[in-house]
Structures are given as C-alpha cells and as structure tokens.
Design an enzyme around this catalytic site. Structure first.
Site, mmCIF file in Angstrom:
data_model
loop_
_atom_site.group_PDB
_atom_site.id
_atom_site.type_symbol
_atom_site.label_atom_id
_atom_site.label_comp_id
_atom_site.label_asym_id
_atom_site.label_seq_id
_atom_site.Cartn_x
_atom_site.Cartn_y
_atom_site.Cartn_z
ATOM 1 N N SER A 16 33.349 107.360 57.612
ATOM 2 C CA SER A 16 32.848 106.697 56.276
ATOM 3 C C SER A 16 31.884 107.316 55.698
ATOM 4 O O SER A 16 32.023 108.520 55.417
ATOM 5 C CB SER A 16 32.360 105.115 56.710
ATOM 6 O OG SER A 16 32.372 104.251 55.729
ATOM 7 N N HIS A 43 37.175 105.578 54.894
ATOM 8 C CA HIS A 43 36.626 104.377 54.186
ATOM 9 C C HIS A 43 36.506 104.994 52.585
ATOM 10 O O HIS A 43 35.890 105.875 52.531
ATOM 11 C CB HIS A 43 35.361 103.620 54.473
ATOM 12 C CG HIS A 43 35.467 102.893 55.663
ATOM 13 N ND1 HIS A 43 34.574 102.452 56.456
ATOM 14 C CD2 HIS A 43 36.541 102.789 56.557
ATOM 15 C CE1 HIS A 43 34.958 101.984 57.457
ATOM 16 N NE2 HIS A 43 36.141 102.021 57.570
ATOM 17 N N ASP A 136 33.041 99.679 61.922
ATOM 18 C CA ASP A 136 34.278 100.078 61.994
ATOM 19 C C ASP A 136 34.866 101.122 62.822
ATOM 20 O O ASP A 136 33.949 102.346 62.622
ATOM 21 C CB ASP A 136 35.078 100.243 60.672
ATOM 22 C CG ASP A 136 36.552 100.186 60.477
ATOM 23 O OD1 ASP A 136 36.978 99.605 61.498
ATOM 24 O OD2 ASP A 136 37.260 100.801 59.798
#
Lengths: 193, 277
Positions: A16, A43, A136
């Site tokens: 991310s 992401h 995540d």
C-alpha cells in the site's frame, strides 16, 4: 510452451502506501521466468481505470496487464489487480474479479487475494508484503504461511510506512524479513519449479 | 478447518450445499465461480459462529424462512450510481441515438441489486428526453435487494460519490433535481421508477421474458464460471432485438461467450455491444 493455469508458480506481492516505488524497481530487476506469474495487489485510487501498467513501464520479457475477469493465468506475466475490484485466483487457473465490499477499506484487498490462493489449494506459490498504512494483507499472509507457502515481509525499519508489515509480523514469523533492495534475491530464493 | 480466520469448505460439503439449494429451493449455484462463492459462504459461516458448512446446510434444510436472508447474504449487492461514468457517457453518446425515434424503448436490468443502476438509467433517459417512452424491467434473485431498490433510498454517506459520478456524466445538469437528503437517506425522486417493474428472476435457471432494445448486466457475469457466462450471455443476446444494446461491466469479458459473434462493439473498452441486424 509457456506454462498455464494451475501449473504456474504464483508470486503474490501486496503493498500500500510507500510500496509502489520499491515494487516497480524490483520488477525492473527481476529476471524473466516463463514458469512464474507475478500478481500485484496494490492499494490505489479507486477511479483511474488505466495508468498502472504505464506507470510500471515495459519490463524485460514479462508481459504486464490489468486482467479482465476470467483471464486464464499464463507464466511470464505480471498481473495487476484492477482498481475498485477484488482479484481472486480460481483452482481451475483463472483470475476472477469481484465487487464485494472493501476489506480494511481496500478494494482490491490483499487478504481477499491471498485467501483465494489458499482456498484454491494452489500448489506452487509465495507471497510478500511491503510497506502500507493499514492492516490489509496480514491475515492473508498468515494463511499462506499456514498453508506451507513461502512468505516474506518487508522489515518495518526498511518500510516507508511500517503499519502493514508490522501487522503481519504480529501474527507470525515469515520465512524472510527483507529489505526492499534485496527483494529480487528473496523472490528467486522462493521459486521452486 | 484451515484456521480461525478461514473456515474450510470441503468439496463434499459444497456439493451437498449445491444439491440442497437446487433440489429444495430451486437455486442453481453449480456454475458460480468457486473462489467468490466459497468466500461468501465462509463469511456467512463465520457470522453465525459455525465452523463448517454442515450446520448451514442443516439450517437451509430445516428453516426455509431463512432462505431469503441467506440469498441476500450470499449474493454481492455492491453497486453505485453511475459506476464507471465514462461507460455511461458512451452509452448515451454512442449506443442510444438509434432508438431516439422509436415509440417505445424496452430496457432490462439483469441483476439489478439495490437499484442504483436502474436510477442511473432513468436519469440518463430523463436527461435525453426518452424516459416517457421507456418500459423498464429490473430483475434480481435477491428479493431483499429488490425491496431496497423499490424504495429508491440510499445511505446519505453515498451522496458525495454519487454526485461526483453524476456530474462526470452530466457536467451541466443538477444532481439536486433528482435527489435530496432526508433523515439520513439520499432520497431519489420516486417518479424515476414510475416506468419500472421490479421482478424476482433468476437469470441462471429461468427463461428470458421478452425482447429488449437495451440490456444492462453489469458485474454479474464475474460471479460465474466461463461455461455459465456463455450460457447466460446467449440468453441475453437472444433477448435483444436486432440492433439492441448489451452493456456489461468494464472488466467483464465476452471471451468465453459464443454469442459474442452475434455482437459488434459499440465501444469495446466500455464493454458496450450491439446485436447484429
């Protein structure tokens, strides 16, 4: 013949915030393997439908694409999870998309992708988690580890944002904690053909 | 069990589940793509504190009244107003003009879910002056979603995204003409649904029911295996008039569908196709 479907070795890479540049740099150094498909789950902003392939740029040997639903997995390919869809691996060798709810505010979600690899009982796979600002990927990495797959997590001291690797390290100890600059070596170490 | 995070679903349990759904309830999940189906089942199993599919199968057998909640839980109802604005612009500019002169335009939303795309289409037709001539059918297998769709009300938190998408399609029009906030909801003008019939219909197991100028089936095919995609798309193309429009999700593909040869691309990147005459 380029290996296809369930025969392909899947190298799944999640990240991310703070992960794009190290992953891009890794891809440009990674030697071509026709037996391996790299799946990136990063992401990203929800709206841009294109741009990630261009941002990564041309790679030596590897084909790069954002797969459509039910793309059959081919070796020698880098697949990028499309914006605003979850990407899942089917046991039959396809990539599926889903628009179900975001997980950890993320769609695509690294957890959803890794969970699908484990559920598919994919034979040859490995997973790495880079820098990021949320949780995540932690659970998915743990599932991959439990399923006996090679796992690697960026050293939080090396990560631009340590939250994501730390969340995973809180659950288990991976095969390797790596520095981004060494990731090509780590990646090659895991490939068992 | 794989872990506390991921209830395992064995092939035998899944087979039993599919048999119960088919023989007891008439739902055929055999052509659903397993990765997502197993994930959805896993989430339901976890929600009820079960550790496998067996107690869930038991519940589906013994408590038929649970079925409608289960269908709501297992199906993915995520949708939004004017998702993929560029696709809606392409629909308006490139696909719909041949229908402008028709006395009636029949539209079918397949897998309409909570109805945001039904509202999107109604607004689009209103903006181009076609709404009064439109006859719209919106179908889904989930009757809880259908009830939500009929209400034309969504959580107020959706407002910014919906308005942003709307303005991307209609830069000079006003979102407020169609929706206002009331009691924590974004409420759409009920007249947007006056030409719409909502029906419970299962595209997998039931026949199509008429001919349409436009069929929208967006982000439903992604939950099917390639053979079921082929079967469903054949059904949809059969239901289009010659020259009719099929619009699918922008990351869905007709690669596995034999009926694709009866279509020509109106805009391939936005996945809008016209049935050959």
């Amino acid at each position: 013949m380029i290996p296809r479907g369930p025969e392909v070795f899947l190298w799944i890479i999640g990240g991310s915030a703070g992960s794009f540049n190290p992953i891009r740099s890794f891809l440009h150094q990674m030697p071509y393997y026709r037996e391996v498909a790299i799946i990136l789950c990063l992401h990203r902003l929800r709206n841009p439908r294109v741009g990630m392939v261009e941002a990564i740029g041309a790679l030596k040997g590897w084909e790069v694409s954002e797969p459509d639903d039910k793309t059959y997995i081919h070796g020698g390919h880098v697949y990028i999870s499309p914006a605003d869809y979850h990407l899942l691996v089917e046991a039959t060798g396809y990539l599926s998309l889903s628009v179900e709810e975001p997980v950890h505010f993320s769609r695509p979600s690294i957890d959803v992708l890794l969970e699908s690899v484990v559920r598919a009982r994919w034979k040859k796979a490995a997973a790495a988690l880079f820098s990021g600002a949320n949780r995540d990927g932690a659970q998915g990495m743990y599932l991959m580890h439990q399923a006996g797959h090679f796992t690697a997590i960026q050293d939080p001291d090396d990560a631009e944002i340590r939250t994501m690797p730390e969340a995973a390290l809180a659950l288990f100890e991976p095969n390797v904690r790596f520095k981004a600059a060494d990731f090509v070596k780590v990646c090659l170490q895991a490939i068992t053909l | 069990m794989l872990t506390e995070f991921l209830p395992d679903i064995s092939d035998a349990e899944l087979e039993q589940f599919m048999q119960i759904m088919l023989t007891q309830h008439g739902y055929d999940f055999r052509g659903y793509a397993p990765a997502s189906l197993k994930r959805r089942l896993g989430l339901v199993i976890k929600k009820y504190g079960f550790t496998s599919l067996i107690p869930l199968n038991q519940r589906l057998l013994t408590q038929p009244e649970y079925l409608r909640y289960f269908i709501n839980e297992i199906t993915v109802s995520t949708t939004e107003l004017f998702r993929d604005p560029a696709a809606w612009v392409a629909l308006r500019v490139q696909a719909l003009p041949p229908f402008f002169a028709l006395p009636e335009i029949r539209i079918w939303h397949v897998g309409a879910s909570t109805g945001e795309e039904v509202i999107s289409m109604a607004i689009l037709l209103q903006e181009i002056g076609l709404y009064s001539r439109a006859r719209i059918f919106a179908t889904d297998i989930d009757d809880i979603s259908i009830e939500k769709a009929k209400s034309a009300q969504y959580p107020a938190r959706s407002r910014n995204l919906y308005k942003q998408n709307f303005q991307a399609v209609f830069p000079t029009s006003s979102f407020e003409k169609y929706a206002h906030e009331e009691g924590g909801h974004l409420v759409f003008d009920p007249s947007l649904l006056k030409n719409t019939r909502f029906l419970k219909h299962n595209i997998v197991t039931e026949a199509a029911f008429g001919e349409f100028e436009v069929i929208l089936c967006r982000n439903l095919l992604i939950y099917f295996t390639p053979p079921l995609q082929d079967q469903v798309v054949t059904k949809l193309v059969d239901s289009l008039v010659p020259g009719g429009i099929l619009m699918i999700g922008t990351k869905e593909s007709l690669f596995w569908c034999s009926a694709a040869k009866r279509l020509i691309a109106v805009n391939d990147s936005e996945r809008i196709y016209r049935k050959q005459k």
